[in-house]
Design an enzyme around this catalytic site. Structure first.
Site, PDB file in Angstrom:
ATOM      1  N   SER A 237      34.136  76.717  39.934  1.00 40.92           N
ATOM      2  CA  SER A 237      33.395  77.286  41.067  1.00 40.92           C
ATOM      3  C   SER A 237      34.142  78.363  41.827  1.00 40.92           C
ATOM      4  O   SER A 237      34.169  78.354  43.058  1.00 40.92           O
ATOM      5  CB  SER A 237      32.972  76.182  42.036  1.00 40.92           C
ATOM      6  OG  SER A 237      32.068  75.351  41.405  1.00 40.92           O
TER       7      SER A 237
ATOM      8  N   HIS B 205      24.842  67.938  36.669  1.00 36.57           N
ATOM      9  CA  HIS B 205      23.454  68.363  36.475  1.00 36.57           C
ATOM     10  C   HIS B 205      22.484  67.457  37.243  1.00 36.57           C
ATOM     11  O   HIS B 205      21.358  67.226  36.814  1.00 36.57           O
ATOM     12  CB  HIS B 205      23.108  68.434  34.974  1.00 36.57           C
ATOM     13  CG  HIS B 205      23.789  69.591  34.299  1.00 36.57           C
ATOM     14  ND1 HIS B 205      23.289  70.875  34.353  1.00 36.57           N
ATOM     15  CD2 HIS B 205      24.942  69.662  33.594  1.00 36.57           C
ATOM     16  CE1 HIS B 205      24.109  71.684  33.682  1.00 36.57           C
ATOM     17  NE2 HIS B 205      25.126  70.976  33.229  1.00 36.57           N
TER      18      HIS B 205
ATOM     19  N   ASP C 253      22.510  67.877  40.880  1.00 29.15           N
ATOM     20  CA  ASP C 253      22.264  68.478  42.213  1.00 29.15           C
ATOM     21  C   ASP C 253      20.899  69.163  42.290  1.00 29.15           C
ATOM     22  O   ASP C 253      20.171  69.009  43.272  1.00 29.15           O
ATOM     23  CB  ASP C 253      23.416  69.391  42.687  1.00 29.15           C
ATOM     24  CG  ASP C 253      23.685  70.617  41.840  1.00 29.15           C
ATOM     25  OD1 ASP C 253      23.106  70.735  40.730  1.00 29.15           O
ATOM     26  OD2 ASP C 253      24.484  71.474  42.285  1.00 29.15           O
TER      27      ASP C 253
ATOM     28  N   ASP D 149      28.408  73.148  44.671  1.00 27.06           N
ATOM     29  CA  ASP D 149      29.669  73.902  44.687  1.00 27.06           C
ATOM     30  C   ASP D 149      29.939  74.507  46.062  1.00 27.06           C
ATOM     31  O   ASP D 149      31.061  74.485  46.558  1.00 27.06           O
ATOM     32  CB  ASP D 149      29.629  75.015  43.628  1.00 27.06           C
ATOM     33  CG  ASP D 149      29.308  74.479  42.248  1.00 27.06           C
ATOM     34  OD1 ASP D 149      29.416  73.250  42.046  1.00 27.06           O
ATOM     35  OD2 ASP D 149      28.922  75.279  41.379  1.00 27.06           O
TER      36      ASP D 149
HETATM   37  C1  GLA Z   1      27.170  74.474  38.155  1.00 29.63           C
HETATM   38  C2  GLA Z   1      26.215  74.693  39.301  1.00 29.63           C
HETATM   39  C3  GLA Z   1      26.100  73.431  40.164  1.00 29.63           C
HETATM   40  C4  GLA Z   1      25.774  72.218  39.303  1.00 29.63           C
HETATM   41  C5  GLA Z   1      26.709  72.126  38.104  1.00 29.63           C
HETATM   42  C6  GLA Z   1      26.314  71.048  37.135  1.00 29.63           C
HETATM   43  O1  GLA Z   1      28.466  74.252  38.652  1.00 29.63           O
HETATM   44  O2  GLA Z   1      26.657  75.763  40.109  1.00 29.63           O
HETATM   45  O3  GLA Z   1      25.139  73.630  41.163  1.00 29.63           O
HETATM   46  O4  GLA Z   1      24.431  72.242  38.900  1.00 29.63           O
HETATM   47  O5  GLA Z   1      26.754  73.348  37.387  1.00 29.63           O
HETATM   48  O6  GLA Z   1      26.478  69.801  37.710  1.00 29.63           O
END
Ligand code: GLA
Length: 380
Positions: free
Chosen positions: A121, A30, A32, A167
């Site tokens: 992802s 959390h 990015d 991601d």
């Molecule tokens: C998801 C989002 C990322 C990032 C994470 C938390 O994977 O796609 O962009 O914010 O949550 O770190």
């Protein structure tokens, strides 16, 4: 596998095959979308595309995982409410065309082994795979950062999920046996070698991330609110990235307890990433593991994005021999934990977690011992 699916669907061989991996984030959660730091690795589970050009403007696509087909014209690309799995390819194609890249029709098959809705992802892999697929099929010249941004834009603007850039970045630019240290503000990055004597072990809680999207949006807003309120005190901050750990004490009176805890997570997490990179480069894996543990506690207590199943997996992991650190990974509210485990203890760890999770919660955890892998642009 994918070649075979392509032949079955279209009765001919594909011209190109492209592979885009899923990812696990080692630390920097959390952060990015707060212009901060992250340290993910691409994993050896991927989405693969196979395809062939057509002479018209039709795109036919077969999903190996959904055993379903869809088609659309490049002249009128709309979101599909039924075949939602096809929207990533639709969005990517739409934005490439809008940016002036002339596509031709194609027959496509895709699928893979990145578990869906598990915080690894799979969506980013589908998006990045789609862009790299078009690049390879049509010989387009596309800059890596453009590819990554287009994949993210598809998720944000076409699919409608307000994710950060981590991601897509790692799915494109991961490197075998390395983690990737990324500054999400200026997108500078470097690969950090992972040692062969430790393994990244991912434990899938099996809990689908039901709350993930709505709560993700709530966290995003809370971070923005915290920034606005901190800025109103005269501190020059544009995002939580700009808040120094030493500034945080002074903001206690300015923010509500809730917003302060959210900010505290992000500010301390950024600091942990910087320390973790140093620890990894200096070979201090014990310290790296301790930072992973602290990250989980912060996500659980301050950011409140964990859940009882993830907490149980982490508690269980921390009791096992050879474990250096354990934390939830990804957005939270289900999905996976990531564990750093001494290589010679990894197999026993995997068995102990599966057994312990079953005993404690009556649930089945899948455990993957991962190999950090090349991103789609590295292997393409
Ligand atoms: C998801 C989002 C990322 C990032 C994470 C938390 O994977 O796609 O962009 O914010 O949550 O770190």
């Amino acid at each position: 596998m994918i070649e075979q699916a392509f032949v079955e669907a279209y009765g001919t061989e594909p011209e190109v095959v492209v592979r885009a991996p899923g990812r696990v984030n080692l630390i920097g959660e959390h952060t990015d979308y707060n212009d901060g730091f992250v340290l993910p690795a691409a994993i050896d589970r991927a989405i693969t595309y196979a395809g062939r050009r057509r002479t018209d403007r039709l795109v036919r696509v077969f999903s190996m995982d959904f055993r379903a087909s869809a088609e659309f014209s490049l002249d009128d690309i709309q979101k599909d409410a039924q075949n939602t799995w096809s929207n990533f390819l639709r969005g990517v194609s739409k934005f490439l065309e809008a940016d002036g890249h002339h596509l031709t029709g194609a027959d496509i098959a895709f699928g893979g082994d990145v578990p869906r809705e598990a915080g690894l992802s799979s969506s980013a892999a589908v998006e990045v795979g789609a862009v790299v697929f078009w690049k390879k099929l049509l010989g387009l010249t596309l800059d890596p950062i453009y590819i990554i941004k287009l994949a993210r834009r598809t998720e944000n603007e076409f699919v409608g999920v307000p994710c950060g850039i981590m991601d897509q970045f790692i799915s494109a630019l991961g490197r075998r046996d390395h983690a990737l240290f990324l500054d999400c503000r200026d997108l500078t990055y470097r690969h950090v070698p992972l040692r062969a004597d430790v393994k990244i072990v991912v434990c899938n809680s099996g809990v689908k991330r039901a709350l993930a999207q709505s709560e993700y949006e709530v966290r995003l807003k809370q971070c923005r609110q915290a920034v606005a309120q901190i800025a109103s005190t005269g501190l020059a901050v544009e995002s939580l990235r700009d808040v120094k750990p030493s500034d945080l004490a002074a903001t206690r009176g300015v923010l509500t307890d809730l917003l302060w805890r959210r900010a505290h997570h992000v500010v301390s997490e950024n600091q942990r990433v910087l320390e973790a990179v140093q620890a990894l480069e200096g070979g201090d894996l014990e310290h790296f593991g301790a930072l992973m543990n602290a990250s989980h506690n912060s996500l659980r207590d301050d950011y409140e994005v964990s859940c009882k199943e993830l907490d149980a997996l982490v508690e269980l992991a921390r009791k096992q021999p050879g474990v250096l650190g354990a934390r939830m990974t990804g957005a939270g509210f289900g999905g996976c934990t990531v564990n750093l485990v001494r290589a010679d203890a990894a197999e026993a760890f995997a068995r102990a977690i599966a057994r312990g999770y079953q005993e404690a919660l009556g649930l089945k955890a899948e455990v993957y011992i991962c190999q950090a892998s090349d991103g789609a642009l590295v292997s393409a």
